[in-house]
Every structure is written in C-alpha cells, then in structure tokens.
Design a protein around this motif. Structure first.
Motif, PDB file in Angstrom:
ATOM      1  N   VAL A 138       0.835  -1.198   0.000  1.00  0.00           N
ATOM      2  CA  VAL A 138       0.000   0.000   0.000  1.00  0.00           C
ATOM      3  C   VAL A 138       0.869   1.247   0.000  1.00  0.00           C
ATOM      4  O   VAL A 138       2.070   1.204   0.305  1.00  0.00           O
ATOM      5  CB  VAL A 138      -0.962   0.007   1.205  1.00  0.00           C
ATOM      6  CG1 VAL A 138      -1.944  -1.154   1.111  1.00  0.00           C
ATOM      7  CG2 VAL A 138      -0.179  -0.082   2.521  1.00  0.00           C
ATOM      8  N   ILE A 139       0.235   2.384  -0.355  1.00  0.00           N
ATOM      9  CA  ILE A 139       0.933   3.652  -0.482  1.00  0.00           C
ATOM     10  C   ILE A 139       0.713   4.508   0.769  1.00  0.00           C
ATOM     11  O   ILE A 139      -0.416   4.669   1.235  1.00  0.00           O
ATOM     12  CB  ILE A 139       0.450   4.424  -1.721  1.00  0.00           C
ATOM     13  CG1 ILE A 139       0.700   3.593  -2.991  1.00  0.00           C
ATOM     14  CG2 ILE A 139       1.133   5.773  -1.818  1.00  0.00           C
ATOM     15  CD1 ILE A 139       2.148   3.403  -3.341  1.00  0.00           C
ATOM     16  N   LYS A 140       1.797   5.041   1.289  1.00  0.00           N
ATOM     17  CA  LYS A 140       1.732   5.899   2.476  1.00  0.00           C
ATOM     18  C   LYS A 140       0.866   7.126   2.184  1.00  0.00           C
ATOM     19  O   LYS A 140       0.961   7.748   1.122  1.00  0.00           O
ATOM     20  CB  LYS A 140       3.149   6.343   2.867  1.00  0.00           C
ATOM     21  CG  LYS A 140       3.210   7.153   4.152  1.00  0.00           C
ATOM     22  CD  LYS A 140       4.648   7.295   4.632  1.00  0.00           C
ATOM     23  CE  LYS A 140       5.508   8.024   3.635  1.00  0.00           C
ATOM     24  NZ  LYS A 140       6.895   8.240   4.148  1.00  0.00           N
ATOM     25  N   GLY A 141      -0.020   7.459   3.134  1.00  0.00           N
ATOM     26  CA  GLY A 141      -0.902   8.618   3.000  1.00  0.00           C
ATOM     27  C   GLY A 141      -2.249   8.277   2.386  1.00  0.00           C
ATOM     28  O   GLY A 141      -3.188   9.078   2.475  1.00  0.00           O
ATOM     29  N   LEU A 153     -11.622  -4.197   7.741  1.00  0.00           N
ATOM     30  CA  LEU A 153     -10.572  -3.506   8.474  1.00  0.00           C
ATOM     31  C   LEU A 153     -10.199  -2.239   7.709  1.00  0.00           C
ATOM     32  O   LEU A 153      -9.978  -2.271   6.493  1.00  0.00           O
ATOM     33  CB  LEU A 153      -9.353  -4.415   8.611  1.00  0.00           C
ATOM     34  CG  LEU A 153      -8.151  -3.910   9.405  1.00  0.00           C
ATOM     35  CD1 LEU A 153      -8.533  -3.612  10.848  1.00  0.00           C
ATOM     36  CD2 LEU A 153      -7.023  -4.945   9.358  1.00  0.00           C
ATOM     37  N   PHE A 154     -10.129  -1.093   8.403  1.00  0.00           N
ATOM     38  CA  PHE A 154      -9.856   0.210   7.787  1.00  0.00           C
ATOM     39  C   PHE A 154      -8.460   0.699   8.178  1.00  0.00           C
ATOM     40  O   PHE A 154      -8.101   0.701   9.362  1.00  0.00           O
ATOM     41  CB  PHE A 154     -10.877   1.262   8.245  1.00  0.00           C
ATOM     42  CG  PHE A 154     -12.278   1.034   7.735  1.00  0.00           C
ATOM     43  CD1 PHE A 154     -12.780   1.784   6.684  1.00  0.00           C
ATOM     44  CD2 PHE A 154     -13.107   0.078   8.321  1.00  0.00           C
ATOM     45  CE1 PHE A 154     -14.074   1.580   6.218  1.00  0.00           C
ATOM     46  CE2 PHE A 154     -14.397  -0.130   7.879  1.00  0.00           C
ATOM     47  CZ  PHE A 154     -14.878   0.623   6.808  1.00  0.00           C
ATOM     48  N   PHE A 155      -7.676   1.111   7.176  1.00  0.00           N
ATOM     49  CA  PHE A 155      -6.423   1.829   7.409  1.00  0.00           C
ATOM     50  C   PHE A 155      -6.592   3.198   6.762  1.00  0.00           C
ATOM     51  O   PHE A 155      -6.683   3.302   5.530  1.00  0.00           O
ATOM     52  CB  PHE A 155      -5.244   1.101   6.755  1.00  0.00           C
ATOM     53  CG  PHE A 155      -4.942  -0.254   7.333  1.00  0.00           C
ATOM     54  CD1 PHE A 155      -3.980  -0.416   8.315  1.00  0.00           C
ATOM     55  CD2 PHE A 155      -5.633  -1.383   6.882  1.00  0.00           C
ATOM     56  CE1 PHE A 155      -3.698  -1.666   8.841  1.00  0.00           C
ATOM     57  CE2 PHE A 155      -5.354  -2.642   7.396  1.00  0.00           C
ATOM     58  CZ  PHE A 155      -4.394  -2.783   8.383  1.00  0.00           C
ATOM     59  N   LEU A 156      -6.611   4.257   7.545  1.00  0.00           N
ATOM     60  CA  LEU A 156      -6.838   5.608   7.032  1.00  0.00           C
ATOM     61  C   LEU A 156      -5.567   6.432   7.199  1.00  0.00           C
ATOM     62  O   LEU A 156      -4.936   6.399   8.256  1.00  0.00           O
ATOM     63  CB  LEU A 156      -8.007   6.261   7.773  1.00  0.00           C
ATOM     64  CG  LEU A 156      -9.316   5.446   7.790  1.00  0.00           C
ATOM     65  CD1 LEU A 156     -10.379   6.151   8.621  1.00  0.00           C
ATOM     66  CD2 LEU A 156      -9.814   5.184   6.369  1.00  0.00           C
ATOM     67  N   ASN A 157      -5.204   7.155   6.107  1.00  0.00           N
ATOM     68  CA  ASN A 157      -3.952   7.922   6.111  1.00  0.00           C
ATOM     69  C   ASN A 157      -2.787   7.041   6.573  1.00  0.00           C
ATOM     70  O   ASN A 157      -2.162   7.271   7.612  1.00  0.00           O
ATOM     71  CB  ASN A 157      -4.071   9.155   7.011  1.00  0.00           C
ATOM     72  CG  ASN A 157      -5.085  10.151   6.487  1.00  0.00           C
ATOM     73  OD1 ASN A 157      -5.200  10.335   5.272  1.00  0.00           O
ATOM     74  ND2 ASN A 157      -5.825  10.773   7.392  1.00  0.00           N
ATOM     75  N   ILE A 158      -2.524   6.031   5.786  1.00  0.00           N
ATOM     76  CA  ILE A 158      -1.539   5.001   6.142  1.00  0.00           C
ATOM     77  C   ILE A 158      -0.179   5.627   6.428  1.00  0.00           C
ATOM     78  O   ILE A 158       0.294   6.506   5.706  1.00  0.00           O
ATOM     79  CB  ILE A 158      -1.425   3.979   4.989  1.00  0.00           C
ATOM     80  CG1 ILE A 158      -2.763   3.224   4.833  1.00  0.00           C
ATOM     81  CG2 ILE A 158      -0.290   3.006   5.229  1.00  0.00           C
ATOM     82  CD1 ILE A 158      -2.822   2.366   3.600  1.00  0.00           C
ATOM     83  N   PHE A 212       4.769   1.673   1.231  1.00  0.00           N
ATOM     84  CA  PHE A 212       5.749   2.320   0.360  1.00  0.00           C
ATOM     85  C   PHE A 212       5.309   3.751   0.094  1.00  0.00           C
ATOM     86  O   PHE A 212       4.130   4.096   0.243  1.00  0.00           O
ATOM     87  CB  PHE A 212       5.868   1.576  -0.975  1.00  0.00           C
ATOM     88  CG  PHE A 212       6.357   0.158  -0.834  1.00  0.00           C
ATOM     89  CD1 PHE A 212       7.701  -0.147  -1.028  1.00  0.00           C
ATOM     90  CD2 PHE A 212       5.473  -0.876  -0.518  1.00  0.00           C
ATOM     91  CE1 PHE A 212       8.155  -1.450  -0.901  1.00  0.00           C
ATOM     92  CE2 PHE A 212       5.923  -2.185  -0.385  1.00  0.00           C
ATOM     93  CZ  PHE A 212       7.270  -2.474  -0.575  1.00  0.00           C
ATOM     94  N   ASP A 213       6.266   4.576  -0.332  1.00  0.00           N
ATOM     95  CA  ASP A 213       5.867   5.923  -0.728  1.00  0.00           C
ATOM     96  C   ASP A 213       5.495   5.918  -2.210  1.00  0.00           C
ATOM     97  O   ASP A 213       5.722   4.942  -2.925  1.00  0.00           O
ATOM     98  CB  ASP A 213       6.951   6.948  -0.420  1.00  0.00           C
ATOM     99  CG  ASP A 213       8.268   6.660  -1.120  1.00  0.00           C
ATOM    100  OD1 ASP A 213       8.244   6.147  -2.249  1.00  0.00           O
ATOM    101  OD2 ASP A 213       9.332   6.957  -0.536  1.00  0.00           O
ATOM    102  N   GLY A 214       4.931   7.026  -2.675  1.00  0.00           N
ATOM    103  CA  GLY A 214       4.408   7.088  -4.037  1.00  0.00           C
ATOM    104  C   GLY A 214       5.449   6.904  -5.112  1.00  0.00           C
ATOM    105  O   GLY A 214       5.136   6.493  -6.231  1.00  0.00           O
ATOM    106  N   THR A 215       6.722   7.179  -4.812  1.00  0.00           N
ATOM    107  CA  THR A 215       7.771   7.034  -5.821  1.00  0.00           C
ATOM    108  C   THR A 215       8.059   5.572  -6.136  1.00  0.00           C
ATOM    109  O   THR A 215       8.740   5.276  -7.116  1.00  0.00           O
ATOM    110  CB  THR A 215       9.066   7.707  -5.335  1.00  0.00           C
ATOM    111  OG1 THR A 215       9.487   7.087  -4.115  1.00  0.00           O
ATOM    112  CG2 THR A 215       8.853   9.191  -5.112  1.00  0.00           C
ATOM    113  N   SER A 216       7.549   4.671  -5.312  1.00  0.00           N
ATOM    114  CA  SER A 216       7.770   3.240  -5.538  1.00  0.00           C
ATOM    115  C   SER A 216       6.651   2.597  -6.347  1.00  0.00           C
ATOM    116  O   SER A 216       6.607   1.378  -6.490  1.00  0.00           O
ATOM    117  CB  SER A 216       7.890   2.511  -4.188  1.00  0.00           C
ATOM    118  OG  SER A 216       8.904   3.077  -3.389  1.00  0.00           O
ATOM    119  N   ARG A 217       5.771   3.398  -6.918  1.00  0.00           N
ATOM    120  CA  ARG A 217       4.579   2.847  -7.572  1.00  0.00           C
ATOM    121  C   ARG A 217       4.922   1.869  -8.697  1.00  0.00           C
ATOM    122  O   ARG A 217       4.198   0.912  -8.963  1.00  0.00           O
ATOM    123  CB  ARG A 217       3.717   3.987  -8.110  1.00  0.00           C
ATOM    124  CG  ARG A 217       2.331   3.544  -8.530  1.00  0.00           C
ATOM    125  CD  ARG A 217       1.491   4.719  -8.979  1.00  0.00           C
ATOM    126  NE  ARG A 217       1.211   5.635  -7.881  1.00  0.00           N
ATOM    127  CZ  ARG A 217       0.256   5.440  -6.986  1.00  0.00           C
ATOM    128  NH1 ARG A 217      -0.491   4.353  -7.040  1.00  0.00           N
ATOM    129  NH2 ARG A 217       0.054   6.322  -6.016  1.00  0.00           N
TER     130      ARG A 217
END
Length: 444
Positions: free
Chosen positions: A38-41, A88-93, A122-127
């Motif tokens: 998943v992507i952070k944020g 299960l909810f993950f918000l603003n990971i 991961f951060d968005g640059t790892s997409r």
C-alpha cells in the motif's frame, strides 16, 4: 467459505457453563495469509478473501496486530485503524502500519476462523514496483481494468474514479476500466486508477496501478515446413546425426508456434536414444517467426532405417507435417567443395522481370552428408526474406555417384533494390565451406 484454503482440518467445539458454544484457539481454522503493498498517505479498506459477509456483528470478530506485543484493533471510528465486523480500515496510512494483522471470527455455530493479513507500506515514488500485474497483448484497443481491491472499495463506498498515465491526469476518465484505443509504443506506461471515497464524513484516496505494454501486432499465417525439404536423408549406420524440423508461422507469430518430431507417430522427446531441443526465432527486421526442433540421434541403429520421422509444425490455427526416412549412406568420398554455378560475378536482368538464380555446388562421391547449397542476400539467408523463394535439391549422378546440391532462388519481380544487393552462393560440405558472389546488372 472456501474450505480448500483451510490450513487446519479438525474442528473441536467446547461449551461454556451456560451452554453457549465456544471454540478454543487450538480448534480454529487458520486461513491463508493475504498480502498487500500500500501507499503511504492513502487509505486501505480490507475484507478477507474467504469472508462471505463482512457485515457481521462486531462482537463476533476481533482484529489485532501481531508482534512482540499483540495490539487489539478498536471499532472506534476516531482511530485511523479500526474495524467494523469483518472489514478492516487503514486511514492515512503511515510507515508504522506495516506488519501482520489477524482476526478471530466465531460463527453462531461455534466454528472459529482466523484471517491473516500482511501489509507493506511504500511511498508514491515506488509505484512502479507496486503494480497489480501488466496488460501485455497485441490488441489494437487495450482495456486496463482498475485493480480489484480499489474497484471493490469504490463500489462499497460509492466512490469516484480518476485515471493517471504516469504522473499525468487523464481528463474525463471516471469509469472502473480505461480503454486505450489504437495503442502504440508511445502509450506504454504505468496507469493508475484512484478511487476517492468518503468514510465518517472524511474523504480518502485508494489507488492501484498496472503497466501497459503495446506488443506488436501478430499475423498468423498458414504454417509452412522449411526443413526438411527432402523425403530422404543419407546417413551411416552407427554415426551420430541431427535432424532439423523448421517451420514458419507468420509475423510476430509466437503464439502456439511449435516444431516437433514424431517417430512412428510417437513424440520423439519421449523416446530413449533420441534428444529433441526446440528454439523459437524472430528475424529482424521482418519479424518473420520460425520454430526449429533439432532431433539428435547419438548412434543411428538398423531400426532407424525402418522408422518414419515426421516433422510437425503447429501454429495459431493450422497444423502441417512432412515425413523423412533415413537411407544407408554408401561409402563416401568427401572432397573440397566447388562452386559450379554461378560461374560469373554478374548477371544481366530486366527490372520488373522474374528470374531464377542457381547456386550449384559439388561435394564429392556419395558425399550427401552436410552437402548443401544456400543463397544469402547481404549476409542474410535468402529463405527467410520476403519476396524471395529458395528451393534446394540434392542430386547423385549415376553411375559416377558424383554429388551436387543446387539452391534455386526465385525472384518474382526484380526491384531497384535488387541491383544494390550482394547475392552470395554458399556451398557447405562435410569439412569445407566456400562461396561465390553475384550481382545483378540492368539489362539495357
């Protein structure tokens, strides 16, 4: 519930003092672990793959994060990580959310199930490394479906889709699938589907990406046998020999393009004493596609002279074959290969006319082994080039047994380019190779 995914297969039900069934941990079924990146944020909404109905009472399921200290997950929506029933909810990971999570679910019958989840953050640059597989085909118009977890989230929360190509927004695209029409190499990129959804009066984003490859269009033609181009091959008993079965399938026609040897109707690769290897070759720049099966016989036996060897070529929609028999090679005298024809370096022809060029080589007495004449055009085998047709014959003269191979190159219509080409007649024998070049000159 998909019982095929269960890791434990014994159910033991215990009873409390008030008669309510209660499962012990040792009797619970542990389901396979689901894994997500998943992507952070962003937000991540997760429902176990094996859970039939996520809307079960909170009291029937308990979520927690595994670790050196087990951390219970709350049902309080004020927390970033919380659950409602099986969801299960993950918000603003955040990076700290990475790890393993489990849920203990007890059904009214007393059956107990454990669901397991592992997430990496991961951060968005790892997409680029987080794609849900690729779209890789030669279709003119390509369909890119939004990854299933994102699509499910949007459906559950009535969210909105947007699409990106790389880092650029694609205007006006708000469906769960994206069509790229008349796709070319310029359309190759990472395509990201973003679902914007609302939970507890707050807006969140969930995304998933796929990489698009625009494969060159394939042209599947009727399969042709290139080799063997004769029905008999002379070999010596006790010798080793390799038989090539080469088939042509079309342009970029890799799908189902296969050459195979059969011996008396049985696949050669399954028979003792024979070894078959297969290669697939796409010629540049024509993209003509060939498959070659090479059958190695370590030691030719008397039985091999009785066998029928069948070269079978299979393509996308056609199958063809050619048969070959081995004949005993009488005593041979292998001489230095000589070019008989062409016996000049130039040949006059008219532009637009049809012409046949003969490459004839002499190999010796009964010298059939490896005796072969071949045409090359600018260093490339003529038989693999469009606009040219090469046929080969092997001739043993009676009574002398002098052995000649002739390759006849037919040019249906001489073009201006042909006057610039170098035509090379190459003769190969048992231990020598020689060649002669020929150029075409305009007649008149």
């Amino acid at each position: 519930m998909d019982v095929s995914r269960l890791l434990l297969s014994v159910v033991m039900v215990m009873s409390t003092s008030d008669g309510t069934p209660e499962a012990s941990d040792s009797s619970c079924f542990h389901l396979d672990q689901d894994r997500y990146k998943v992507i952070k944020g962003e937000a991540f909404y997760y429902v176990p793959y094996d859970l039939d109905d996520p809307n079960l009472p909170d009291a029937n399921i308990t979520w927690y994060k595994d670790g050196s200290e087990v951390m219970n997950i709350t049902t309080d929506e004020a927390h970033r990580i919380h659950y409602h029933g099986g969801a299960l909810f993950f918000l603003n990971i955040s990076a700290n959310d990475a790890g393993c999570y489990s849920a203990r679910h007890i059904e009214p019958s007393g059956e107990c199930f454990y669901y397991h989840l592992k997430i990496e953050v991961f951060d968005g640059t790892s997409r680029e490394n987080l794609t849900y597989g690729s779209i890789r085909n030669s279709d003119q118009n390509k369909n890119i479906p939004c990854p299933q977890p994102v699509k499910d989230t949007c459906k559950t929360f009535n969210g909105n889709f947007t699409w990106f190509k790389g880092k650029n927004l694609i205007p006006g695209q708000h469906k769960e699938s994206l069509w790229v029409n008349d796709a070319t190499k310029d359309d190759e990129d990472i395509y990201t589907c973003i679902c914007t959804w609302t939970h507890n009066h707050k807006v969140y984003n969930s995304s998933g990406s796929r990489r698009l490859f625009a494969l060159e269009k394939a042209v599947y033609e009727k399969v042709k046998i290139i080799s063997p181009n004769t029905t008999e091959q002379l070999v010596k008993k006790g010798s080793s020999v390799k038989l090539n079965c080469t088939v042509y399938c079309g342009i970029n026609a890799v799908r189902d393009c296969e050459a195979t040897w059969f011996i008396n109707g049985n696949p050669a690769k399954q028979m003792d004493g024979y070894n078959e290897t297969t290669t697939l070759e796409i010629m540049d720049p024509s993209k003509r596609t060939f498959s070659t099966a090479t059958l190695a016989i370590a030691q030719v036996s008397a039985a091999d002279f009785q066998h029928e060897f069948k070269c079978q070529g299979s393509g996308f929609y056609t199958v063809t074959s050619a048969t070959l028999t081995l004949k005993k090679d009488e005593k041979a005298v292998y001489e230095k290969v000589k070019i008989i024809s062409p016996n000049t370096t130039e040949q006059l022809v008219k532009k637009g006319s049809s012409v046949k060029l003969n490459c004839t080589v002499y190999c010796g007495i009964n010298a059939v082994r490896d005796c072969e004449a071949t045409w090359f055009i600018n260093g490339n085998p003529a038989k693999q080039m469009d606009g040219y047709n090469e046929t080969t014959t092997l001739e043993i003269m009676d009574p002398s047994k002098r052995t000649f191979s002739t390759a006849t190159l037919a040019i249906a219509q001489v073009s201006a380019a042909d006057f610039q080409h170098e035509f090379k007649c190459q003769g190969s024998g048992f231990y020598t190779v020689t060649s002669a070049t020929l150029t075409l000159k305009k007649d008149g």
